[in-house]
Write an enzyme that holds these catalytic residues in place. Structure first.
Site, short mmCIF file in Angstrom:
data_model
loop_
_atom_site.label_atom_id
_atom_site.label_comp_id
_atom_site.label_asym_id
_atom_site.label_seq_id
_atom_site.Cartn_x
_atom_site.Cartn_y
_atom_site.Cartn_z
N ARG A 22 0.85 -1.18 0.00
CA ARG A 22 0.00 0.00 0.00
C ARG A 22 0.89 1.23 0.00
O ARG A 22 1.77 1.35 0.84
CB ARG A 22 -0.88 -0.02 1.25
CG ARG A 22 -2.20 0.67 1.03
CD ARG A 22 -3.11 0.40 2.19
NE ARG A 22 -3.75 -0.91 2.15
CZ ARG A 22 -4.62 -1.31 3.06
NH1 ARG A 22 -4.94 -0.54 4.07
NH2 ARG A 22 -5.17 -2.50 2.96
N SER A 113 -8.07 -0.57 0.53
CA SER A 113 -9.11 -0.80 1.53
C SER A 113 -9.86 0.48 1.91
O SER A 113 -10.43 1.14 1.05
CB SER A 113 -8.49 -1.49 2.74
OG SER A 113 -9.47 -1.89 3.64
N HIS A 114 -9.77 0.84 3.17
CA HIS A 114 -10.51 1.98 3.71
C HIS A 114 -9.75 3.29 3.56
O HIS A 114 -10.24 4.33 3.97
CB HIS A 114 -10.79 1.71 5.18
CG HIS A 114 -9.53 1.33 5.90
ND1 HIS A 114 -8.93 0.11 5.69
CD2 HIS A 114 -8.74 2.00 6.74
CE1 HIS A 114 -7.82 0.05 6.39
NE2 HIS A 114 -7.67 1.20 7.04
N ASP A 277 -16.57 -0.69 3.62
CA ASP A 277 -15.42 0.16 3.27
C ASP A 277 -15.10 0.14 1.78
O ASP A 277 -15.85 -0.41 0.98
CB ASP A 277 -14.19 -0.25 4.09
CG ASP A 277 -13.60 -1.56 3.62
OD1 ASP A 277 -14.37 -2.42 3.15
OD2 ASP A 277 -12.36 -1.73 3.69
N ASP A 279 -13.14 -1.51 -0.26
CA ASP A 279 -13.14 -2.76 -1.02
C ASP A 279 -14.15 -3.78 -0.50
O ASP A 279 -14.14 -4.94 -0.92
CB ASP A 279 -11.74 -3.38 -1.04
CG ASP A 279 -11.24 -3.72 0.36
OD1 ASP A 279 -11.64 -3.04 1.32
OD2 ASP A 279 -10.46 -4.68 0.50
N ASP A 281 -14.72 -5.26 2.47
CA ASP A 281 -14.49 -6.34 3.43
C ASP A 281 -14.78 -5.93 4.88
O ASP A 281 -14.92 -6.78 5.74
CB ASP A 281 -13.07 -6.94 3.30
CG ASP A 281 -11.97 -5.91 3.45
OD1 ASP A 281 -12.28 -4.72 3.61
OD2 ASP A 281 -10.79 -6.31 3.37
N ARG A 282 -14.88 -4.62 5.13
CA ARG A 282 -15.19 -4.19 6.50
C ARG A 282 -16.67 -3.87 6.66
O ARG A 282 -17.35 -3.61 5.67
CB ARG A 282 -14.40 -2.93 6.85
CG ARG A 282 -12.92 -3.15 6.89
CD ARG A 282 -12.22 -1.92 7.39
NE ARG A 282 -10.81 -2.24 7.56
CZ ARG A 282 -9.96 -1.57 8.32
NH1 ARG A 282 -10.38 -0.51 8.99
NH2 ARG A 282 -8.71 -1.93 8.43
N LYS A 376 -12.38 -11.19 5.11
CA LYS A 376 -13.51 -10.65 5.85
C LYS A 376 -14.51 -10.12 4.85
O LYS A 376 -14.17 -9.88 3.69
CB LYS A 376 -13.05 -9.57 6.82
CG LYS A 376 -12.28 -8.44 6.19
CD LYS A 376 -11.57 -7.65 7.27
CE LYS A 376 -10.70 -6.57 6.67
NZ LYS A 376 -9.37 -6.52 7.25
N ARG A 496 -1.17 2.31 17.22
CA ARG A 496 -2.51 1.91 17.65
C ARG A 496 -2.44 1.46 19.11
O ARG A 496 -1.59 0.64 19.46
CB ARG A 496 -3.02 0.77 16.79
CG ARG A 496 -3.07 1.07 15.30
CD ARG A 496 -4.10 0.18 14.61
NE ARG A 496 -3.97 0.17 13.17
CZ ARG A 496 -4.37 1.16 12.37
NH1 ARG A 496 -4.90 2.26 12.87
NH2 ARG A 496 -4.24 1.06 11.06
#
Ligand code: G1P
Ligand code: ZN
Length: 543
Positions: A22, A113-114, A277, A279, A281-282, A376, A496
């Site tokens: 990414r 993704s997101h 999201d 793509d 998956d979330r 997911k 995180r």
């Protein structure tokens, strides 16, 4: 048409993270960058001669151009066939399903993704294996090793590619099949869930708002929720994929899906809200004035999945990533079900699913899924919730209250510090690691540390070990703080901090999570010196 072999040299920093490579879009668009990484994937998986690959992405800026390059490279590298979503679109779970259904040798999914999309935002590319799941650590290492020694890539010049028309065509010696990105996936959902019961819910006036966040799930949600299940038109908002996701951040959490949160908190709020999201998956699940944390959602789904036809026989077990709260473990223990704690990232669930050790998996980062694919799956989670709502006739908040009364409540929150100077973030983790041995017994504010370690995972299926997967500090009384650095960021480091506190007292189940976690939050800051080291007053994003 002719195959060109272009000499190249390794490009620094092509190290795949939590889910593929990414980077900023502009980085991917540099001459030879995408080509180098794509060739490294092909080489790293042992070549693609005579293989069949699934190719698709989330529709973000550069998706179509990049797919063109990948198809030309696949043809030049001797692939037999590429199966591509029409318009270059495939949600991550739909790609996973297509790889499995068509027994393809793997797939390339283009997504960050997101993360936001656009020329100044992010792009990504990941390889999924023949089981439909993200590349394992071993394969990822091989791909990375190739990026460091690559000296040439192969590409087919000439010939047209039309991503917009369904059907078969040839590109050199390779066949291209353009497929409806939604049809196979929608059919799979129909086998798992009681569509009649859910349609009955909508016929009875049940109202839902699904926010596709201008991303890939728009077409899937329109087809499944509105066309097949009969939800009224308008149930799906922001349902047309756009290259920059409408200028937004396609991350389904209360911060980035604030419009949906506002709808769900309004006086005339619908019964059920959900979002997915970039793509697909979330997922985010929200009832009327009732946000369900992803960790709680996993626990509730683990408890009640058997109400859906696809899971009527019960679950083999449940797995959660380490930073995810232990709420699902409590359900598994009560039901005598196996439960597993894996490192962050969906790739670690693949072996457990393949070996039938678990049926359901989830992560605190809004990822939930099952053995129906090896990723997911956002819409899947939404449909399982709808199935449970339809069968029980209860509201989201009634279900959650009953759940906490039965199992206790694992108050949970994640605090993200974004774009931190990488050396600062690395030092913070390294110093914490050094002090782990001294922490047990130490008093921090009102709390006492009961244990501390760095998470390592021994895969029970293939015996591999993954170390350095996050620092865990436990407190007396069922609290925990976890520290790890993101593997998906594109800007400096993201720290995180995952915070959790178990509460079982019946009169203490209705607090604001930030209040319930105040002691743990303060202790985490003291122990890791977050504010002092980063110079930040507080986290950038709280979920
Ligand atoms: C993040 C999430 C992780 C998820 C990954 C891919 O990774 O935390 O749970 O699997 O995105 O969607 P991180 O940035 O934390 O490495
Ligand atoms: Zn995603």
């Amino acid at each position: 048409m002719s195959v060109q072999t272009i000499q190249t040299t390794p490009i620094d920093g092509q190290k795949p993270g939590t889910s593929g490579l990414r980077k900023k879009t502009a980085v991917f668009m540099q001459p030879g960058y995408l080509e180098n990484y794509t060739q490294a994937i092909f080489d790293g998986i042992g070549g693609i001669s005579s293989k069949t690959l699934v190719v698709g992405g989330d529709g973000r800026y550069f998706n179509d151009v990049a797919i063109g390059t990948i198809l030309r490279m696949a043809a030049a590298n001797g692939a037999a066939k590429c199966i591509v979503g029409q318009g270059g679109l495939l949600s991550t779970p739909a790609a996973s399903h297509l790889i499995r259904k068509r027994k393809a040798d793997g797939g390339l999914i283009l997504s960050a993704s997101h993360n936001p999309g656009g020329p100044d935002a992010d792009f990504g590319l990941k390889y999924n294996g023949p089981n439909g799941g993200p590349a394992t650590e071993g394969v990822t290492e091989k791909i990375f090793a190739r990026t460091m020694e690559i000296d040439a890539y192969h590409i087919l010049e000439g010939g047209d590619i039309d991503l917009d028309t369904q059907g078969d065509s040839q590109l050199g010696d390779m066949q291209i099949e353009i497929v409806d990105p939604v049809a196979d996936y929608a059919e799979l959902m129909g086998t798992l869930f009681d569509f009649d019961a859910i349609a009955g819910l909508f016929r009875g006036g049940f109202r839902m708002c699904f926010d596709a966040m201008h991303a890939v799930t728009g077409p899937y949600a329109h087809e499944i929720l509105e066309r097949r299940l009969g939800a009224p038109a308008g149930t799906v908002m922001n349902g047309t994929p756009s290259p920059d996701f409408g200028g937004g951040h396609p991350d389904p959490n209360p911060v980035w899906a604030k419009v949906l949160m506002d709808v769900m908190c309004a006086k005339d709020a619908p019964d059920f809200g959900a979002a997915s999201d970039g793509d697909g998956d979330r997922n985010m699940i929200v009832g009327r004035r009732c946000y369900v944390s992803p960790s709680d959602s996993l626990a509730l789904l683990a408890d009640k999945a058997d109400l859906a036809p696809g899971y009527a026989a019960g679950l083999a077990g449940v797995a959660r990533s380490m930073p995810t709260s232990a709420a699902a473990d409590r359900v598994a223990e009560a039901k005598g079900m196996a439960h597993f704690e894996t490192p962050t990232g969906w790739k670690f669930f693949g072996n457990l699913l393949d070996a039938d050790k678990v049926t359901l998996c989830g992560e605190e980062s809004a990822g939930t899924g099952s053995n129906h694919v090896r990723e997911k799956d956002g819409l899947w989670a939404v449909l399982l919730w709808l199935n449970i709502l339809a069968v029980t006739g209860k509201s989201v908040s009634e279900l959650m209250e009953a759940h906490w009364t039965t199992y206790g409540r694992n108050y949970y929150s994640r605090h993200d510090y974004e774009a931190v100077d990488s050396p600062v973030a690395n030092d913070l983790i390294a110093d914490l690691r050094e002090r782990l041995g001294e922490l047990p017994g130490q008093k921090v504010g009102v709390l006492t540390v009961s244990g501390a370690d760095e998470f390592a995972y021994d895969d029970p299926v293939d015996g591999s070990t993954s170390t350095g997967q996050g620092i865990r500090i436990y407190f007396e009384g069922g609290g925990r703080a976890v520290f790890r650095l993101s593997g998906t960021g594109t800007d400096g480091a993201t720290l995180r901090v995952y915070l959790e506190q178990l509460e079982t007292a019946p009169d203490a189940l209705d607090q604001d999570p930030q209040d319930a976690l105040a002691g743990i939050i303060a202790a985490a800051d003291t122990l890791a010196e977050i504010k002092a080291r980063t110079g930040r007053d507080g986290p950038d994003v709280i979920t």
